[in-house]
Write a protein that holds these residues in place. Structure first.
Motif, mmCIF file in Angstrom:
data_model
loop_
_atom_site.group_PDB
_atom_site.id
_atom_site.type_symbol
_atom_site.label_atom_id
_atom_site.label_comp_id
_atom_site.label_asym_id
_atom_site.label_seq_id
_atom_site.Cartn_x
_atom_site.Cartn_y
_atom_site.Cartn_z
ATOM 1 N N PRO A 1 0.802 -1.221 0.000
ATOM 2 C CA PRO A 1 0.000 0.000 0.000
ATOM 3 C C PRO A 1 0.839 1.277 0.000
ATOM 4 O O PRO A 1 0.308 2.368 -0.177
ATOM 5 C CB PRO A 1 -0.836 -0.116 1.276
ATOM 6 N N CYS A 2 2.149 1.150 0.156
ATOM 7 C CA CYS A 2 3.033 2.314 0.187
ATOM 8 C C CYS A 2 3.409 2.810 -1.211
ATOM 9 O O CYS A 2 3.975 3.892 -1.343
ATOM 10 C CB CYS A 2 4.302 1.989 0.961
ATOM 11 N N PHE A 3 3.130 2.005 -2.214
ATOM 12 C CA PHE A 3 3.474 2.377 -3.589
ATOM 13 C C PHE A 3 2.210 2.682 -4.378
ATOM 14 O O PHE A 3 1.193 2.006 -4.217
ATOM 15 C CB PHE A 3 4.214 1.233 -4.297
ATOM 16 N N ILE A 4 2.287 3.682 -5.255
ATOM 17 C CA ILE A 4 1.158 4.012 -6.114
ATOM 18 C C ILE A 4 1.077 3.025 -7.275
ATOM 19 O O ILE A 4 0.004 2.549 -7.619
ATOM 20 C CB ILE A 4 1.269 5.465 -6.624
ATOM 21 N N GLU A 5 2.239 2.700 -7.857
ATOM 22 C CA GLU A 5 2.291 1.777 -8.985
ATOM 23 C C GLU A 5 2.014 0.348 -8.539
ATOM 24 O O GLU A 5 2.442 -0.061 -7.470
ATOM 25 C CB GLU A 5 3.672 1.798 -9.635
ATOM 26 N N LYS A 6 1.335 -0.387 -9.383
ATOM 27 C CA LYS A 6 1.107 -1.811 -9.148
ATOM 28 C C LYS A 6 1.869 -2.570 -10.220
ATOM 29 O O LYS A 6 1.416 -2.729 -11.340
ATOM 30 C CB LYS A 6 -0.380 -2.133 -9.190
ATOM 31 N N THR A 7 3.081 -3.008 -9.842
ATOM 32 C CA THR A 7 3.950 -3.755 -10.742
ATOM 33 C C THR A 7 4.449 -4.986 -9.986
ATOM 34 O O THR A 7 4.300 -5.050 -8.763
ATOM 35 C CB THR A 7 5.164 -2.911 -11.186
ATOM 36 N N PRO A 8 5.060 -5.938 -10.688
ATOM 37 C CA PRO A 8 5.617 -7.087 -9.971
ATOM 38 C C PRO A 8 6.616 -6.672 -8.880
ATOM 39 O O PRO A 8 6.740 -7.358 -7.868
ATOM 40 C CB PRO A 8 6.308 -7.893 -11.079
ATOM 41 N N PHE B 1 12.539 -4.736 -0.691
ATOM 42 C CA PHE B 1 12.716 -5.456 0.574
ATOM 43 C C PHE B 1 13.397 -6.798 0.341
ATOM 44 O O PHE B 1 14.296 -7.187 1.089
ATOM 45 C CB PHE B 1 11.369 -5.665 1.274
ATOM 46 N N ARG B 2 12.994 -7.515 -0.691
ATOM 47 C CA ARG B 2 13.600 -8.821 -0.977
ATOM 48 C C ARG B 2 15.095 -8.702 -1.222
ATOM 49 O O ARG B 2 15.856 -9.600 -0.872
ATOM 50 C CB ARG B 2 12.934 -9.468 -2.195
ATOM 51 N N GLU B 3 15.529 -7.590 -1.809
ATOM 52 C CA GLU B 3 16.936 -7.413 -2.153
ATOM 53 C C GLU B 3 17.788 -6.820 -1.031
ATOM 54 O O GLU B 3 19.005 -6.852 -1.107
ATOM 55 C CB GLU B 3 17.061 -6.552 -3.414
ATOM 56 N N MET B 4 17.185 -6.279 0.005
ATOM 57 C CA MET B 4 17.991 -5.666 1.069
ATOM 58 C C MET B 4 18.577 -6.726 1.995
ATOM 59 O O MET B 4 18.033 -7.814 2.140
ATOM 60 C CB MET B 4 17.201 -4.609 1.840
ATOM 61 N N GLU B 5 19.722 -6.401 2.583
ATOM 62 C CA GLU B 5 20.417 -7.303 3.501
ATOM 63 C C GLU B 5 19.677 -7.439 4.831
ATOM 64 O O GLU B 5 19.512 -8.524 5.358
ATOM 65 C CB GLU B 5 21.834 -6.784 3.769
ATOM 66 N N GLU B 6 19.297 -6.293 5.390
ATOM 67 C CA GLU B 6 18.536 -6.279 6.637
ATOM 68 C C GLU B 6 17.803 -4.955 6.742
ATOM 69 O O GLU B 6 18.102 -4.006 6.038
ATOM 70 C CB GLU B 6 19.446 -6.500 7.852
ATOM 71 N N GLY B 7 16.787 -4.910 7.604
ATOM 72 C CA GLY B 7 15.994 -3.707 7.771
ATOM 73 C C GLY B 7 14.525 -3.993 7.560
ATOM 74 O O GLY B 7 14.115 -5.141 7.375
ATOM 75 N N ALA B 8 13.729 -2.941 7.581
ATOM 76 C CA ALA B 8 12.279 -3.067 7.461
ATOM 77 C C ALA B 8 11.810 -2.668 6.066
ATOM 78 O O ALA B 8 12.431 -1.841 5.404
ATOM 79 C CB ALA B 8 11.598 -2.186 8.495
ATOM 80 N N CYS B 9 10.695 -3.258 5.669
ATOM 81 C CA CYS B 9 10.096 -2.878 4.391
ATOM 82 C C CYS B 9 9.461 -1.487 4.526
ATOM 83 O O CYS B 9 9.370 -0.942 5.627
ATOM 84 C CB CYS B 9 9.068 -3.921 3.957
ATOM 85 N N HIS B 10 8.998 -0.940 3.410
ATOM 86 C CA HIS B 10 8.427 0.411 3.405
ATOM 87 C C HIS B 10 7.301 0.582 4.423
ATOM 88 O O HIS B 10 7.271 1.556 5.156
ATOM 89 C CB HIS B 10 7.880 0.767 2.019
ATOM 90 N N GLY C 1 6.643 -1.280 6.991
ATOM 91 C CA GLY C 1 7.006 -1.689 8.342
ATOM 92 C C GLY C 1 6.388 -3.007 8.781
ATOM 93 O O GLY C 1 6.475 -3.381 9.943
ATOM 94 N N LEU C 2 5.777 -3.731 7.860
ATOM 95 C CA LEU C 2 5.155 -4.991 8.213
ATOM 96 C C LEU C 2 6.178 -6.098 8.429
ATOM 97 O O LEU C 2 6.064 -6.896 9.352
ATOM 98 C CB LEU C 2 4.167 -5.409 7.109
ATOM 99 N N TYR C 3 7.214 -6.130 7.585
ATOM 100 C CA TYR C 3 8.232 -7.177 7.672
ATOM 101 C C TYR C 3 9.596 -6.585 7.983
ATOM 102 O O TYR C 3 9.915 -5.468 7.553
ATOM 103 C CB TYR C 3 8.298 -7.971 6.377
ATOM 104 N N ILE C 4 10.402 -7.351 8.702
ATOM 105 C CA ILE C 4 11.743 -6.919 9.094
ATOM 106 C C ILE C 4 12.712 -8.068 8.846
ATOM 107 O O ILE C 4 12.417 -9.214 9.244
ATOM 108 C CB ILE C 4 11.776 -6.519 10.590
ATOM 109 N N LYS C 5 13.841 -7.771 8.189
ATOM 110 C CA LYS C 5 14.892 -8.759 7.991
ATOM 111 C C LYS C 5 15.945 -8.549 9.069
ATOM 112 O O LYS C 5 16.396 -7.435 9.296
ATOM 113 C CB LYS C 5 15.575 -8.569 6.629
ATOM 114 N N VAL C 6 16.316 -9.644 9.722
ATOM 115 C CA VAL C 6 17.362 -9.591 10.744
ATOM 116 C C VAL C 6 18.399 -10.662 10.448
ATOM 117 O O VAL C 6 18.088 -11.694 9.872
ATOM 118 C CB VAL C 6 16.784 -9.779 12.169
ATOM 119 N N LYS C 7 19.643 -10.369 10.832
ATOM 120 C CA LYS C 7 20.720 -11.346 10.622
ATOM 121 C C LYS C 7 20.846 -12.250 11.813
ATOM 122 O O LYS C 7 20.492 -11.966 12.893
ATOM 123 C CB LYS C 7 22.046 -10.623 10.357
#
Length: 60
Positions: free
Chosen positions: A27-34, A43-52, A54-60
């Motif tokens: 819901p944080c993006f206006i565009e609807k693309t893959p 988010f899938r490509e980041m090493e760690e951190g939260a998605c736009h 804030g629903l998901y968080i990657k931790v090492k």
């Protein structure tokens, strides 16, 4: 690395509803693309951190 959901259950429930209402797109993006389908490409490509949203968080 693991992915966890935001510990704030009320917030997580609201975000899940927002994603569902947006046909599975972040819901944080206006565009609807893959690339903006939840979990978004950024988010899938980041090493760690939260998605736009804030629903998901990657931790090492």
């Amino acid at each position: 690395m693991r992915i966890i959901e935001n510990a704030d259950k009320e917030f997580a429930a609201e975000m899940h509803k927002a994603v569902k209402d947006n046909n599975g797109y972040c819901p944080c993006f206006i565009e609807k693309t893959p690339d903006t389908k939840c979990m978004c490409k950024e988010f899938r490509e980041m090493e760690e951190g939260a998605c736009h949203c804030g629903l998901y968080i990657k931790v090492k």
